[in-house]
Design a protein around this motif. Structure first.
Motif, PDB file in Angstrom:
ATOM      1  N   GLU A  99     -34.092  -4.741 -31.223  1.00  0.00           N
ATOM      2  CA  GLU A  99     -33.426  -3.084 -31.266  1.00  0.00           C
ATOM      3  C   GLU A  99     -33.921  -2.657 -32.700  1.00  0.00           C
ATOM      4  OE1 GLU A  99     -29.539  -2.459 -30.851  1.00  0.00           O
ATOM      5  OE2 GLU A  99     -29.618  -0.207 -30.431  1.00  0.00           O
ATOM      6  N   ARG A 106     -25.167 -15.111 -34.263  1.00  0.00           N
ATOM      7  CA  ARG A 106     -23.548 -14.615 -33.649  1.00  0.00           C
ATOM      8  C   ARG A 106     -23.557 -15.305 -32.360  1.00  0.00           C
ATOM      9  NH1 ARG A 106     -25.315 -10.165 -36.796  1.00  0.00           N
ATOM     10  NH2 ARG A 106     -26.693  -9.386 -35.196  1.00  0.00           N
ATOM     11  N   VAL A 148     -25.676   1.552 -34.161  1.00  0.00           N
ATOM     12  CA  VAL A 148     -24.222   1.464 -34.561  1.00  0.00           C
ATOM     13  C   VAL A 148     -23.998   0.113 -34.174  1.00  0.00           C
ATOM     14  CG1 VAL A 148     -22.156   2.396 -33.526  1.00  0.00           C
ATOM     15  CG2 VAL A 148     -24.319   4.100 -33.611  1.00  0.00           C
ATOM     16  N   PHE A 149     -23.763  -0.591 -34.997  1.00  0.00           N
ATOM     17  CA  PHE A 149     -23.594  -2.018 -34.977  1.00  0.00           C
ATOM     18  C   PHE A 149     -21.978  -2.468 -34.613  1.00  0.00           C
ATOM     19  CE2 PHE A 149     -22.645  -6.453 -36.444  1.00  0.00           C
ATOM     20  CZ  PHE A 149     -23.611  -6.881 -36.008  1.00  0.00           C
ATOM     21  N   LEU A 180     -24.555  -3.249 -24.343  1.00  0.00           N
ATOM     22  CA  LEU A 180     -24.811  -1.705 -24.334  1.00  0.00           C
ATOM     23  C   LEU A 180     -26.000  -1.396 -23.450  1.00  0.00           C
ATOM     24  CD1 LEU A 180     -25.818  -1.895 -28.272  1.00  0.00           C
ATOM     25  CD2 LEU A 180     -23.441  -1.716 -27.049  1.00  0.00           C
ATOM     26  N   ASP A 219     -23.894 -13.055 -28.175  1.00  0.00           N
ATOM     27  CA  ASP A 219     -22.722 -11.909 -28.389  1.00  0.00           C
ATOM     28  C   ASP A 219     -22.832 -10.572 -27.653  1.00  0.00           C
ATOM     29  OD1 ASP A 219     -24.533 -11.350 -30.368  1.00  0.00           O
ATOM     30  OD2 ASP A 219     -23.103 -10.400 -31.781  1.00  0.00           O
ATOM     31  N   LEU A 220     -24.131 -10.234 -27.604  1.00  0.00           N
ATOM     32  CA  LEU A 220     -24.368  -8.911 -27.563  1.00  0.00           C
ATOM     33  C   LEU A 220     -25.677  -8.803 -26.641  1.00  0.00           C
ATOM     34  CD1 LEU A 220     -23.286  -5.729 -29.418  1.00  0.00           C
ATOM     35  CD2 LEU A 220     -25.591  -6.009 -28.822  1.00  0.00           C
ATOM     36  N   LEU A 221     -25.763  -7.954 -25.639  1.00  0.00           N
ATOM     37  CA  LEU A 221     -26.944  -7.447 -24.997  1.00  0.00           C
ATOM     38  C   LEU A 221     -27.449  -6.125 -25.228  1.00  0.00           C
ATOM     39  CD1 LEU A 221     -29.380  -8.171 -22.925  1.00  0.00           C
ATOM     40  CD2 LEU A 221     -27.875  -7.385 -20.966  1.00  0.00           C
ATOM     41  N   ALA A 222     -28.446  -5.917 -26.145  1.00  0.00           N
ATOM     42  CA  ALA A 222     -28.944  -4.509 -26.559  1.00  0.00           C
ATOM     43  C   ALA A 222     -30.147  -4.109 -25.696  1.00  0.00           C
ATOM     44  CB  ALA A 222     -29.011  -4.488 -27.858  1.00  0.00           C
ATOM     45  N   THR A 223     -31.364  -4.441 -26.216  1.00  0.00           N
ATOM     46  CA  THR A 223     -32.610  -3.924 -25.435  1.00  0.00           C
ATOM     47  C   THR A 223     -33.022  -5.113 -24.691  1.00  0.00           C
ATOM     48  OG1 THR A 223     -34.090  -4.936 -27.095  1.00  0.00           O
ATOM     49  CG2 THR A 223     -33.466  -2.498 -27.452  1.00  0.00           C
ATOM     50  N   GLY A 224     -32.452  -6.215 -24.658  1.00  0.00           N
ATOM     51  CA  GLY A 224     -32.657  -7.341 -23.833  1.00  0.00           C
ATOM     52  C   GLY A 224     -33.851  -8.202 -24.460  1.00  0.00           C
ATOM     53  N   GLY A 225     -34.496  -7.828 -25.426  1.00  0.00           N
ATOM     54  CA  GLY A 225     -35.775  -8.468 -26.043  1.00  0.00           C
ATOM     55  C   GLY A 225     -35.390 -10.218 -26.514  1.00  0.00           C
ATOM     56  N   THR A 226     -34.184 -10.117 -27.318  1.00  0.00           N
ATOM     57  CA  THR A 226     -33.848 -11.524 -27.641  1.00  0.00           C
ATOM     58  C   THR A 226     -33.378 -12.338 -26.482  1.00  0.00           C
ATOM     59  OG1 THR A 226     -32.568 -10.155 -29.541  1.00  0.00           O
ATOM     60  CG2 THR A 226     -32.026 -12.489 -29.198  1.00  0.00           C
TER      61      THR A 226
HETATM   62  P1  AMP Z   1     -31.594  -6.969 -28.280  1.00  0.00           P
HETATM   63  O1  AMP Z   1     -32.640  -8.134 -28.252  1.00  0.00           O
HETATM   64  O2  AMP Z   1     -32.051  -5.639 -28.739  1.00  0.00           O
HETATM   65  O3  AMP Z   1     -30.890  -7.250 -27.002  1.00  0.00           O
HETATM   66  O4  AMP Z   1     -30.495  -7.321 -29.294  1.00  0.00           O
HETATM   67  C1  AMP Z   1     -29.508  -8.426 -29.131  1.00  0.00           C
HETATM   68  C2  AMP Z   1     -29.268  -9.272 -30.490  1.00  0.00           C
HETATM   69  O5  AMP Z   1     -29.235  -8.438 -31.679  1.00  0.00           O
HETATM   70  C3  AMP Z   1     -27.960  -9.730 -30.433  1.00  0.00           C
HETATM   71  O6  AMP Z   1     -28.196 -11.217 -30.735  1.00  0.00           O
HETATM   72  C4  AMP Z   1     -27.165  -9.111 -31.145  1.00  0.00           C
HETATM   73  O7  AMP Z   1     -26.434  -9.956 -32.012  1.00  0.00           O
HETATM   74  C5  AMP Z   1     -27.957  -8.128 -31.899  1.00  0.00           C
HETATM   75  N1  AMP Z   1     -27.726  -6.873 -31.714  1.00  0.00           N
HETATM   76  C6  AMP Z   1     -28.506  -5.924 -31.515  1.00  0.00           C
HETATM   77  N2  AMP Z   1     -28.046  -4.610 -31.464  1.00  0.00           N
HETATM   78  C7  AMP Z   1     -26.688  -4.688 -31.883  1.00  0.00           C
HETATM   79  C8  AMP Z   1     -25.738  -3.786 -31.978  1.00  0.00           C
HETATM   80  N3  AMP Z   1     -25.786  -2.306 -31.771  1.00  0.00           N
HETATM   81  N4  AMP Z   1     -24.583  -4.560 -32.687  1.00  0.00           N
HETATM   82  C9  AMP Z   1     -24.233  -5.758 -32.760  1.00  0.00           C
HETATM   83  N5  AMP Z   1     -25.400  -6.568 -32.516  1.00  0.00           N
HETATM   84  C10 AMP Z   1     -26.381  -6.089 -32.189  1.00  0.00           C
END
Ligand code: AMP
Length: 172
Positions: free
Chosen positions: A96, A59, A20-21, A151, A120-127
Motif C-alpha cells: 500500500e 507484525r 492511516v496506520f 481494510l 496482522d492486517l490485509l490492505a491491498t493484498g499484495g503482501t
Molecule cells: P498490503 O500488502 O497492502 O495488503 O499491506 C499489508 C501489510 O502492510 C501488512 O503486513 C500490514 O502490517 C501493513 N499495512 C498496510 N497498510 C496498513 C495500515 N493502514 N495500517 C497498518 N498496517 C498496514
C-alpha cells in the motif's frame, strides 16, 4: 469483534503521507482482549488442521507465533530480504505504501505440508498474495489466509485465491 475497534488507534500519515496506520499494539498489551481476538482464529485454524502457521514479518509474527505455540503447530517465518540464513526463495511485490520483497528458507517446509498464512492486517493484498506465492513455490499446500484486521475498501481479498480460506476478524 466491533467492540475491540476502540482499542485500535489510528495514526495519520504513517509510515507515509496518505496512509492511516491501524495500530493494534494496545490489544497485545491486554491479554484478555488479545485472547478474545484470537479465539475465533484458534477455532478456525484447529478446524483447518494445517501443519504450519506462516507469519509475515514483522507484525504478523506476533499472533502467528502465539497461535502456533498454543495449537502445537509449527511456525514458519516469512521475512524481509537478507534476514534468513542459507538458501532462500524470494518474491517482489507492491505494498500500500511502496515496494517490498519477502523471502522464505528454501528447504524448510516439507512438500505438500498444509500451511496457513497469518498477518496482522490485509490492505491491498499484495503482501499476503506474495506470501502465498512463496509458500506454493516452496512446494507446500497453501490452505488459506487469516488476518486480525481487514481494510475492505482496498479489496485486498480480490488478490487472493478465492478457493482458499480467507478470514479476517475486524473489518473496516
Ligand atoms: P498490503 O500488502 O497492502 O495488503 O499491506 C499489508 C501489510 O502492510 C501488512 O503486513 C500490514 O502490517 C501493513 N499495512 C498496510 N497498510 C496498513 C495500515 N493502514 N495500517 C497498518 N498496517 C498496514
Amino acid at each position: 469483534m466491533e467492540h475491540i475497534k476502540k482499542y485500535i488507534s489510528e495514526i495519520k500519515d504513517y509510515p507515509k503521507e496518505g496512509i492511516v496506520f491501524k495500530d493494534i499494539n494496545p490489544i497485545y498489551k491486554q491479554p484478555k482482549l488479545w485472547n478474545q481476538l484470537m479465539l475465533p482464529l484458534e477455532k478456525l485454524i484447529s478446524e483447518a488442521k494445517p501443519n504450519y502457521i506462516a507469519g509475515i514479518e514483522s507484525r504478523g509474527f506476533i499472533s502467528a507465533s502465539a497461535l502456533a505455540f498454543k495449537l502445537e503447530l509449527g511456525f514458519i517465518p516469512i521475512r524481509k530480504p537478507n534476514k534468513l540464513p542459507g538458501k532462500v526463495i524470494g518474491v517482489n511485490y507492491k505494498l500500500e505504501y511502496g515496494e517490498d520483497r519477502l523471502e522464505i528458507q528454501q528447504n524448510l517446509i516439507e512438500r505438500n505440508s498444509k500451511v496457513i498464512i497469518l498477518d496482522d492486517l490485509l490492505a491491498t493484498g499484495g503482501t499476503a498474495n506474495a506470501a502465498g506465492n512463496l509458500i506454493k513455490e516452496a512446494g507446500a499446500n497453501l490452505i488459506g489466509y487469516a488476518f486480525l484486521v481487514e481494510l475492505t475498501a482496498l479489496e485486498g481479498r480480490n488478490k487472493l485465491d478465492s478457493n482458499l480460506l480467507i478470514e479476517s476478524l475486524i473489518k473496516y
